[in-house]
Design a protein around this motif. Structure first.
Motif, short mmCIF file in Angstrom:
data_model
loop_
_atom_site.label_atom_id
_atom_site.label_comp_id
_atom_site.label_asym_id
_atom_site.label_seq_id
_atom_site.Cartn_x
_atom_site.Cartn_y
_atom_site.Cartn_z
N THR A 154 -2.88 6.67 0.50
CA THR A 154 -4.01 8.13 -0.23
C THR A 154 -4.64 8.70 0.68
OG1 THR A 154 -5.02 7.00 -1.90
CG2 THR A 154 -3.07 7.61 -2.46
N ARG B 220 0.63 -1.40 -0.32
CA ARG B 220 -0.07 -0.35 0.49
C ARG B 220 0.74 2.03 0.04
NH1 ARG B 220 -2.96 3.32 4.88
NH2 ARG B 220 -4.60 4.11 3.58
N ASP C 65 -10.26 5.76 0.98
CA ASP C 65 -11.48 5.13 0.24
C ASP C 65 -11.67 3.70 -0.39
OD1 ASP C 65 -8.66 5.26 -0.46
OD2 ASP C 65 -9.50 5.80 -2.67
N1 GLU Z 1 -6.21 4.81 -1.85
C1 GLU Z 1 -5.91 3.44 -1.41
C2 GLU Z 1 -5.66 3.70 -0.54
O1 GLU Z 1 -5.40 4.78 0.23
C3 GLU Z 1 -5.12 2.46 -2.20
C4 GLU Z 1 -3.55 2.74 -2.65
C5 GLU Z 1 -2.26 2.01 -2.76
O2 GLU Z 1 -2.89 2.66 -3.91
O3 GLU Z 1 -1.94 1.76 -2.52
O4 GLU Z 1 -5.54 2.77 0.42
#
Ligand code: GLU
Length: 212
Positions: A76, A73, A125
């Motif tokens: 974000t 991970r 998210d």
């Molecule tokens: N947006 C997701 C998060 O913050 C996935 C991030 C990713 O691409 O690892 O968990």
């Protein structure tokens, strides 16, 4: 960037997934997680830190089953933490999801799901994804529920869903790489084919909005 990998076949999944995670490390990440499925039971282990650190703590290689998926991970939405790591589960624990990318409309989806009585444990998210599938499965089968969920997602994703009861996996992508490999009685999915190329050269690059 970060990565995902999945395996279904006859080998011990955790060994392939662990090796795959190591191969995806170059992409950068803050946390790592893995889930395997055996006899309709999920074994889910995840935490922030490097793959080797998390493995020392949680022993990924002690996970049994010939089917599973793993994730590195790059946070974000939501801080790097155990609870925010992937895989994420539906409220009923039947659907597991790993996701790379950003779900731009997650706040609207989350508010609506909370209004309907679903709860969230993470600040990500991504957690809306398995919970949307759970909601649709009240009316539709797994495949149709995943299709309906994918239609609701705005943003970017490489995403893999596993259904604990049907032993099925579905994956899709939009603007984030996802590669499918077919071996002898086994298949692979990964952000980069390097993580499974030693097992098969039969490789398919998924296109945007493909679903397999
Ligand atoms: N947006 C997701 C998060 O913050 C996935 C991030 C990713 O691409 O690892 O968990």
């Amino acid at each position: 960037m970060c990565g995902i990998i999945a395996y279904k076949g006859e080998k011990k999944a955790s060994e392939i997934l662990f090796e795959g995670l190591k191969n995806l490390e170059y992409r950068g990440y803050d946390s790592a997680g893995m889930i395997t499925l055996e006899n309709k039971n999920f074994d889910l282990r995840k935490d922030k830190g490097k793959v080797d650190e998390v493995n020392r703590k949680l022993n990924f290689l002690g996970m049994n089953g010939n089917f599973g998926m793993a994730h590195t991970r790059w946070s974000t939405h939501g801080v790097p933490s155990k609870i925010n790591c992937h895989p994420h589960l539906s409220n009923d624990g039947n659907i597991a999801v790993v996701h790379n990318g950003i779900i731009e409309n997650y706040q609207i989806l989350r508010t609506e799901l909370e209004r309907e009585g679903y709860y969230f444990v993470s600040g990500t998210d991504s957690e809306v994804i398995p919970i949307l599938v759970e909601k649709f499965m009240k009316e539709y089968n797994f495949k149709d529920s995943v299709f309906k969920t994918l239609k609701m997602l705005e943003g970017t994703f490489a995403v893999i869903f596993i259904n604990k009861f049907s032993n099925e996996l579905i994956a899709s992508r939009k603007s984030i790489s996802l590669i499918f490999g077919i071996g002898d009685k086994e298949f692979f999915l990964s952000s980069n084919f390097n993580s499974f190329i030693k097992y098969t050269k039969k490789v398919f690059f998924l296109e945007d909005e493909d679903v397999i």
